[in-house]
Scaffold this motif. Structure first.
Motif, short mmCIF file in Angstrom:
data_model
loop_
_atom_site.label_atom_id
_atom_site.label_comp_id
_atom_site.label_asym_id
_atom_site.label_seq_id
_atom_site.Cartn_x
_atom_site.Cartn_y
_atom_site.Cartn_z
N ILE A 78 40.57 80.39 83.73
CA ILE A 78 40.97 80.56 82.31
C ILE A 78 40.01 81.53 81.61
N ILE A 79 38.71 81.30 81.80
CA ILE A 79 37.72 82.11 81.06
C ILE A 79 37.71 83.56 81.58
N SER A 80 37.91 83.72 82.89
CA SER A 80 37.88 85.10 83.39
C SER A 80 39.10 85.88 82.89
N ARG A 81 40.22 85.21 82.73
CA ARG A 81 41.41 85.92 82.24
C ARG A 81 41.43 86.08 80.73
N LEU A 82 41.09 84.98 80.02
CA LEU A 82 41.25 85.00 78.55
C LEU A 82 39.95 85.36 77.82
N GLN A 83 38.86 85.37 78.58
CA GLN A 83 37.56 85.84 78.05
C GLN A 83 36.86 84.90 77.08
N ARG A 84 37.53 83.82 76.67
CA ARG A 84 36.90 82.92 75.70
C ARG A 84 37.60 81.58 75.64
N VAL A 85 36.88 80.58 75.12
CA VAL A 85 37.51 79.31 74.74
C VAL A 85 36.92 78.95 73.38
N ASP A 86 37.76 78.88 72.37
CA ASP A 86 37.28 78.60 71.02
C ASP A 86 37.28 77.12 70.70
N VAL A 87 38.30 76.43 71.23
CA VAL A 87 38.43 75.00 70.96
C VAL A 87 38.70 74.27 72.27
N LEU A 88 37.95 73.20 72.50
CA LEU A 88 38.24 72.30 73.63
C LEU A 88 38.51 70.92 73.06
N VAL A 89 39.69 70.39 73.34
CA VAL A 89 40.01 69.02 72.93
C VAL A 89 40.06 68.18 74.20
N ASN A 90 39.07 67.32 74.37
CA ASN A 90 39.01 66.43 75.54
C ASN A 90 39.80 65.17 75.21
N ASN A 91 41.07 65.18 75.60
CA ASN A 91 41.99 64.12 75.18
C ASN A 91 42.54 63.31 76.35
N ALA A 92 42.44 63.82 77.58
CA ALA A 92 43.04 63.10 78.72
C ALA A 92 42.42 61.71 78.83
N GLY A 93 43.26 60.72 79.07
CA GLY A 93 42.73 59.37 79.20
C GLY A 93 43.75 58.43 79.79
N ILE A 94 43.25 57.34 80.37
CA ILE A 94 44.11 56.32 80.98
C ILE A 94 43.55 54.93 80.66
N THR A 95 44.38 53.91 80.91
CA THR A 95 43.91 52.52 80.84
C THR A 95 44.19 51.84 82.19
N ARG A 96 43.33 50.92 82.55
CA ARG A 96 43.55 50.03 83.71
C ARG A 96 43.00 48.67 83.26
N ASP A 97 43.81 47.94 82.48
CA ASP A 97 43.30 46.76 81.79
C ASP A 97 43.23 45.52 82.68
N ALA A 98 42.17 44.75 82.50
CA ALA A 98 42.02 43.42 83.12
C ALA A 98 40.79 42.78 82.49
N LEU A 99 40.79 41.46 82.44
CA LEU A 99 39.58 40.79 81.98
C LEU A 99 38.43 41.13 82.92
N LEU A 100 37.24 41.26 82.39
CA LEU A 100 36.10 41.68 83.22
C LEU A 100 35.94 40.79 84.44
N MET A 101 36.19 39.49 84.25
CA MET A 101 36.06 38.54 85.36
C MET A 101 36.89 38.96 86.57
N ARG A 102 38.04 39.61 86.26
CA ARG A 102 38.96 39.95 87.35
C ARG A 102 39.06 41.46 87.61
N MET A 103 38.32 42.25 86.87
CA MET A 103 38.47 43.70 86.99
C MET A 103 37.97 44.20 88.35
N SER A 104 38.78 45.02 89.01
CA SER A 104 38.35 45.55 90.31
C SER A 104 37.36 46.69 90.08
#
Ligand SMILES: NC(=O)c1ccc[n+]([C@@H]2O[C@H](COP(=O)([O-])OP(=O)(O)OC[C@H]3O[C@@H](n4cnc5c(N)ncnc54)[C@H](O)[C@@H]3O)[C@@H](O)[C@H]2O)c1
Length: 248
Positions: A78-104
């Motif tokens: 990306i940077i070699s082609r577009l020469q710059r990055v002005d804004v980075l939004v780190n938004n990727a995310g997931i959940t893997r919910d479980a009570l701590l007692m049972r969390m793998s």
């Protein structure tokens, strides 16, 4: 961020909050780079279509942001082609919910890698370019859960609290370079991530919201966009809560 020649990179930009952020930025017509990891490309293609309708130049990459090597390759390209990055939004995310007692161990590690290590990976991949440009904006999507906790989400809460600490530290490290680093912590927002919750859980979450409604992805996008605007140039190291009053 008021210049058509600018480059905005949004991880998790194929749908939900990331898509709303991309569509909000589209108003200023920067070049938009979407990163996602959906197995089905439909959502990413739809986001690209919506952006192109607004006459925005968009590109979309399917990579796993928890992989340092894949992130490095993608951002180098990306940077070699577009020469710059002005804004980075780190938004990727997931959940893997479980009570701590049972969390793998696997669910613990996966959530920390995808939600937290990814922020390290993507930020490290752009920070030199931003320093060289003498400016940039980084917005990390945290969560109210990282602030107040939530039963069943020890891994998620730890990753999102980790994002707050990373945000404040990096903000101090790069403040003198004209780069601001902030976090936005959404509450309960209507996206695919929350769609899977049972009606009972949704009702109980709604009861905790003083405003009495779930948030929309656009509510979060407004805050992200504003943090990247010229008017927010003296704001860094902050966590902006967008949660209808769940946490004050
Ligand atoms: N929806 C909510 O109520 C809520 C509340 C607080 C915080 N958040 C945070 O907001 C962000 C966006 O959430 P959303 O609700 O829009 O989720 P979503 O599930 O609708 O979208 C998630 C996005 O992240 C991408 N993604 C997931 N794993 C990835 C990986 N390994 N590599 C690259 N991309 C990956 C997906 O492809 C998708 O584009 C997340 O970080 C989430 O934790 C959401």
């Amino acid at each position: 961020m008021e210049d058509a020649s600018k480059v905005v990179v949004i991880t998790g930009g194929s749908r939900g909050i990331g898509r709303a952020v991309a569509l909000k930025f589209a108003e200023r017509k920067p070049r938009i780079v979407i990163i996602h990891y959906d197995a089905d490309l439909k959502a990413a293609e739809e986001t690209s279509r919506l952006l192109e309708q607004k006459a925005v130049e968009v590109e979309s990459h399917r990579i796993d942001v928890s992989s340092k090597a894949d992130v490095n390759d993608c951002f180098e390209d990306i940077i070699s082609r577009l020469q710059r990055v002005d804004v980075l939004v780190n938004n990727a995310g997931i959940t893997r919910d479980a009570l701590l007692m049972r969390m793998s161990e696997e669910d613990w590690d996966t959530v920390i890698r995808v939600n937290l290590k990814s922020v390290f990976n993507c930020t490290q991949a752009v920070i030199r370019a931003m320093v060289k440009q003498r400016g940039g904006r980084i917005v990390n999507i945290s969560s109210v859960t990282g602030q107040i906790g939530n039963p069943g989400q020890a891994n998620y809460a730890a990753s999102k609290a980790g994002i707050m600490g990373l945000t404040k530290t990096l903000a101090r490290e790069v403040a003198s370079r004209g780069i601001t680093v902030n976090a936005v912590a959404p509450g309960f927002i209507r996206t695919e991530m929350t769609e899977v919750l049972s009606e009972k859980v949704k009702a109980s979450l709604l009861q905790q919201i003083p405003m009495g409604r779930a948030g929309e992805p656009e509510d979060v996008a407004e805050a992200v966009y504003w943090l990247c605007s010229d008017g927010a140039s003296y704001i860094t190291g902050q966590v902006i809560h967008v949660n209808g009053g769940i946490f004050m």
